[in-house]
Every structure is written in structure tokens, then in C-alpha cells.
Design a protein around this motif. Structure first.
Motif, PDB file in Angstrom:
ATOM      1  N   ASP A  52     -30.230  11.397 -14.916  1.00 49.56           N
ATOM      2  CA  ASP A  52     -30.970  10.169 -15.234  1.00 49.56           C
ATOM      3  C   ASP A  52     -31.209   9.301 -14.001  1.00 49.56           C
ATOM      4  O   ASP A  52     -32.290   8.749 -13.823  1.00 49.56           O
ATOM      5  CB  ASP A  52     -30.201   9.366 -16.287  1.00 49.56           C
ATOM      6  CG  ASP A  52     -31.074   8.338 -16.999  1.00 49.56           C
ATOM      7  OD1 ASP A  52     -32.173   8.717 -17.431  1.00 49.56           O
ATOM      8  OD2 ASP A  52     -30.672   7.171 -17.102  1.00 49.56           O
ATOM      9  N   ILE A  53     -30.196   9.180 -13.176  1.00 45.08           N
ATOM     10  CA  ILE A  53     -30.352   8.279 -12.027  1.00 45.08           C
ATOM     11  C   ILE A  53     -30.281   9.017 -10.700  1.00 45.08           C
ATOM     12  O   ILE A  53     -30.346   8.405  -9.643  1.00 45.08           O
ATOM     13  CB  ILE A  53     -29.282   7.155 -12.058  1.00 45.08           C
ATOM     14  CG1 ILE A  53     -27.867   7.744 -12.024  1.00 45.08           C
ATOM     15  CG2 ILE A  53     -29.468   6.285 -13.284  1.00 45.08           C
ATOM     16  CD1 ILE A  53     -26.780   6.678 -12.016  1.00 45.08           C
ATOM     17  N   ASP A  54     -30.140  10.349 -10.770  1.00 46.46           N
ATOM     18  CA  ASP A  54     -30.137  11.175  -9.570  1.00 46.46           C
ATOM     19  C   ASP A  54     -29.057  10.757  -8.570  1.00 46.46           C
ATOM     20  O   ASP A  54     -29.315  10.616  -7.372  1.00 46.46           O
ATOM     21  CB  ASP A  54     -31.517  11.136  -8.908  1.00 46.46           C
ATOM     22  CG  ASP A  54     -31.725  12.333  -8.002  1.00 46.46           C
ATOM     23  OD1 ASP A  54     -31.101  13.379  -8.266  1.00 46.46           O
ATOM     24  OD2 ASP A  54     -32.478  12.213  -7.021  1.00 46.46           O
ATOM     25  N   VAL A  55     -27.879  10.570  -9.085  1.00 48.24           N
ATOM     26  CA  VAL A  55     -26.746  10.185  -8.249  1.00 48.24           C
ATOM     27  C   VAL A  55     -26.028  11.440  -7.753  1.00 48.24           C
ATOM     28  O   VAL A  55     -25.939  12.433  -8.486  1.00 48.24           O
ATOM     29  CB  VAL A  55     -25.785   9.296  -9.087  1.00 48.24           C
ATOM     30  CG1 VAL A  55     -25.389   9.969 -10.393  1.00 48.24           C
ATOM     31  CG2 VAL A  55     -24.543   8.918  -8.298  1.00 48.24           C
ATOM     32  N   PRO A  56     -25.563  11.452  -6.498  1.00 46.05           N
ATOM     33  CA  PRO A  56     -24.778  12.593  -6.027  1.00 46.05           C
ATOM     34  C   PRO A  56     -23.563  12.818  -6.928  1.00 46.05           C
ATOM     35  O   PRO A  56     -22.916  11.857  -7.341  1.00 46.05           O
ATOM     36  CB  PRO A  56     -24.343  12.159  -4.630  1.00 46.05           C
ATOM     37  CG  PRO A  56     -25.334  11.150  -4.195  1.00 46.05           C
ATOM     38  CD  PRO A  56     -25.794  10.458  -5.436  1.00 46.05           C
ATOM     39  N   ARG A  57     -23.276  14.056  -7.200  1.00 40.27           N
ATOM     40  CA  ARG A  57     -22.246  14.366  -8.184  1.00 40.27           C
ATOM     41  C   ARG A  57     -20.885  13.821  -7.784  1.00 40.27           C
ATOM     42  O   ARG A  57     -20.128  13.358  -8.632  1.00 40.27           O
ATOM     43  CB  ARG A  57     -22.185  15.868  -8.422  1.00 40.27           C
ATOM     44  CG  ARG A  57     -23.530  16.470  -8.789  1.00 40.27           C
ATOM     45  CD  ARG A  57     -23.453  17.975  -8.952  1.00 40.27           C
ATOM     46  NE  ARG A  57     -22.735  18.340 -10.162  1.00 40.27           N
ATOM     47  CZ  ARG A  57     -23.282  18.330 -11.380  1.00 40.27           C
ATOM     48  NH1 ARG A  57     -24.545  17.976 -11.547  1.00 40.27           N
ATOM     49  NH2 ARG A  57     -22.564  18.663 -12.422  1.00 40.27           N
ATOM     50  N   SER A  58     -20.576  13.888  -6.509  1.00 44.57           N
ATOM     51  CA  SER A  58     -19.254  13.402  -6.091  1.00 44.57           C
ATOM     52  C   SER A  58     -19.144  11.893  -6.262  1.00 44.57           C
ATOM     53  O   SER A  58     -18.089  11.376  -6.629  1.00 44.57           O
ATOM     54  CB  SER A  58     -18.981  13.798  -4.648  1.00 44.57           C
ATOM     55  OG  SER A  58     -20.035  13.380  -3.819  1.00 44.57           O
ATOM     56  N   VAL A  59     -20.256  11.189  -6.009  1.00 49.37           N
ATOM     57  CA  VAL A  59     -20.247   9.741  -6.205  1.00 49.37           C
ATOM     58  C   VAL A  59     -20.082   9.417  -7.689  1.00 49.37           C
ATOM     59  O   VAL A  59     -19.283   8.554  -8.065  1.00 49.37           O
ATOM     60  CB  VAL A  59     -21.549   9.118  -5.672  1.00 49.37           C
ATOM     61  CG1 VAL A  59     -21.645   7.658  -6.031  1.00 49.37           C
ATOM     62  CG2 VAL A  59     -21.640   9.296  -4.165  1.00 49.37           C
ATOM     63  N   LEU A  60     -20.818  10.143  -8.517  1.00 52.59           N
ATOM     64  CA  LEU A  60     -20.707   9.915  -9.963  1.00 52.59           C
ATOM     65  C   LEU A  60     -19.264  10.101 -10.416  1.00 52.59           C
ATOM     66  O   LEU A  60     -18.723   9.274 -11.156  1.00 52.59           O
ATOM     67  CB  LEU A  60     -21.640  10.872 -10.705  1.00 52.59           C
ATOM     68  CG  LEU A  60     -21.621  10.793 -12.228  1.00 52.59           C
ATOM     69  CD1 LEU A  60     -21.924   9.391 -12.729  1.00 52.59           C
ATOM     70  CD2 LEU A  60     -22.596  11.801 -12.840  1.00 52.59           C
ATOM     71  N   SER A  61     -18.667  11.167  -9.929  1.00 48.99           N
ATOM     72  CA  SER A  61     -17.288  11.457 -10.280  1.00 48.99           C
ATOM     73  C   SER A  61     -16.360  10.288  -9.907  1.00 48.99           C
ATOM     74  O   SER A  61     -15.566   9.813 -10.730  1.00 48.99           O
ATOM     75  CB  SER A  61     -16.884  12.731  -9.554  1.00 48.99           C
ATOM     76  OG  SER A  61     -15.578  13.096  -9.866  1.00 48.99           O
ATOM     77  N   ASN A  62     -16.492   9.790  -8.684  1.00 47.18           N
ATOM     78  CA  ASN A  62     -15.692   8.639  -8.234  1.00 47.18           C
ATOM     79  C   ASN A  62     -15.930   7.412  -9.094  1.00 47.18           C
ATOM     80  O   ASN A  62     -14.987   6.725  -9.498  1.00 47.18           O
ATOM     81  CB  ASN A  62     -16.074   8.235  -6.803  1.00 47.18           C
ATOM     82  CG  ASN A  62     -15.564   9.238  -5.796  1.00 47.18           C
ATOM     83  OD1 ASN A  62     -14.681  10.035  -6.099  1.00 47.18           O
ATOM     84  ND2 ASN A  62     -16.128   9.206  -4.605  1.00 47.18           N
TER      85      ASN A  62
END
Lengths: 161, 161
Positions: free
Chosen positions: B51-61
DNA sequence: TTCCTGAGTCTAGAATCTAGACCTAGATGA
DNA sequence: TCATCTAGGTCTAGATTCTAGACTCAGGAA
């Protein structure tokens, strides 16, 4: 408070979303703190720097960005017998951020400080407390279950899945 | 709107300020966008990511931090005949951020989009529009000149200079 | 047995942040 | 006249964080 119905995609794209545009302008810890200080009446570089202990280069960048986006103004002023100095007052656009900030403060009071508010807003004339609320045209508070979200068709995205 | 009187230091320290505490939790572009999606009903890792195209590692954090601070919950769920999956619904604390977000959205509508709102809130029962406002106990809107800020003495800092 | 899917982790290179030193122009003091 | 102070910055190097994208891992389906 009921759970929000599950969905897999936002119905309004980031490009059309004024909330995400706002976040692009002010959604950064230092910018938010600078604005907080500005609401207290701070306007000068060194005052901001000392108040929130922000690195000077970051402050410089953030102020430039805030001026660029119209939230603050960079203005020369001169006190009697002093040389010209710079100040960064909030524009009307910047002052209008007061409402979201008050709402955010109230949230923090309630959820991060057990309802203890270092500050309250009240009416000079009647002494009544002010609070931020979702109200209809007559000032009646909205009930959670009575709120309906209407998406303007020009912006609505097809629902996927 | 009048200019805010000049001051050289915030009267409430950052340590006591619930606004700055709030910013510490959610004052970051990705966190704000994740919450925006959550208000639309998104709950799953891959949905947020797309949806917001966030890097996966950032999303995880960010999700971990939001759970840590009580704004979201990490929950296992199982659809019929499927294996267990994880979802991240907003808690009541998280849902309460709705009001500041609505206020912020209204600001963006007015100042970043010439007053054009992709979405509006209205009453299911009366059809009236809802808006975020500063109101007294009776629902009367505050007038800028009538608002007084009261700082609880326990938190007030001596005025310097 | 292989594939698929959701929910992540890992990695290396790029970008940003940080603390702190330095710079500059006007006013001030000796 | 010369040095000093102050406001409002800039510069630097080292530390941290971000990013894109590849990889992992477990359970169910084909």
C-alpha cells in the motif's frame, strides 16, 4: 470502539491523500518539535536550537524546508539600535496546524500520561474548558457509530480483492 | 490570526510534554503512513508493504515499535482451512489517534489542496458534515481571541530572560 | 515432491544524522 | 584601533539509518 473492517488497500492513493502530503512536509521528529516550539512563541535560530537541542545543521535544513512549504516565514527584523536579525514566525498556514497539534496533545495526555495534562485551554470569558472534538454543524459531538466516510468519486480507487 | 507573542524558551520542558512524547512514538514518516493505512482497515504485513511501498525491514521495525508502545497489537488469526497468520489491528489507544489524524487531514485539504477533500465525514442519521473543532463543553466553537492557555504549576518552568 | 504465500530477515551501498569546530558581519568595549 | 561578542549559520568526519532487493522459513495446496 469496534474494530475497523478489514481491507487490503487504501481506497485513496497516496498521491491524492492530503494526509500523506501533510506528513511529507512535517512528518519528521525534528520538524514537529520545531513547530511545537514555534507555537510557544519561539522564533529565533539559537532559541530553537537551545530549546530542543537539535543539531544546528538539521535545524538549518528544517527551517529552510518549512519556509519553502509556506509554514514559516523567514523575516528580517531590527530591534532599536541593533543590527538586523532573522526570525522565523509561523504563517497563517503554520498557525492553522494548532488544531491538529492540540488534538495530538490531548491524545498524549490521555494515553501517555494517565490523563495528566501539563496544560489546558480555557475560555477567557466563560472559564469553560476547550477541547478538540469531531462535531456536526451545530456543535453536537459525533458518535462513533453514526460516522460515515464519504469518498469523493473522482478520487475513489477500485476495490481490489 | 494575530502573531504569537515572542518567547525564548518553551514553558514546559520536553520531558513533561505529552506532545513531544507522542512525536517520539509516531513522529516518523513511515510510522504515520502505516497508521494511515491502518485507519483504512489494513492489518497485514504484505498489505501495508504494497500500500505504501515501504521497505520490508523498515515496516518490520515500525510495526514492532507500534506494538511495543501499545498502538497496535500483534495477533494470530486463522481463516477457515488456512494456517495461522499474523495481523496488526489498532488497539483502542491506536484508534484514538483518529481525531488528530482527521484534524491533520482537514489541514492538508485546506492548505495543500485548495480545499478539495477526497473524503468527508458525515452523520449517518442526519447527513450533516462532521468537522474537527476546538469547542467548549456545550459544543460552542472557540474564538481565537478568547482562548487562554493555562499551565499547571507543577509543570511550569521559570521564564528566562 | 514441488510450489505458493505470508511474514519476515539479511546485506551492501547510499543517504542522513550527529557533535562539535569553524565562519561571518555588525555592534560593543577598552 | 583592536579584540570581543553574538546571531545565524556552514563544514566535517564518523556513526547510524535507510533502501532495494535477494533470501529464508513454515504450512498448506497441487
Amino acid at each position: 470502539m469496534a474494530e475497523i473492517p478489514l481491507r487490503h488497500r487504501s481506497p485513496v492513493s497516496l498521491r491524492d491523500c492530503n494526509l500523506s502530503k501533510s506528513f511529507e512536509l512535517i512528518g519528521d521528529r525534528w520538524t514537529l518539535l520545531i513547530l511545537r516550539s514555534a507555537f510557544w512563541g519561539l522564533r529565533r535560530f539559537d532559541d530553537f536550537q537551545a530549546d530542543i537541542d537539535v543539531p544546528r545543521s538539521v535545524l538549518s535544513n528544517r527551517l529552510a524546508a518549512l519556509v519553502e512549504s509556506g509554514i514559516m516565514e523567514r523575516r528580517e527584523y531590527r530591534e532599536a539600535g541593533q543590527r538586523a536579525r532573522i526570525e522565523y514566525p509561523l504563517t497563517r498556514m503554520g498557525q492553522a496546524l494548532g488544531l491538529p497539534f492540540m488534538a495530538m496533545t490531548a491524545w498524549g495526555d490521555k494515553w501517555l500520561a494517565d490523563g495528566i495534562s501539563p496544560l489546558t485551554l480555557r475560555s477567557k470569558s466563560t472559564g469553560q474548558k476547550f477541547s478538540v472534538a469531531l462535531v456536526d454543524e451545530g456543535g453536537k459531538r459525533a458518535k462513533g457509530s453514526d460516522i460515515e466516510i464519504v469518498i469523493h468519486s473522482r478520487f475513489a480507487r477500485k476495490r481490489r480483492r
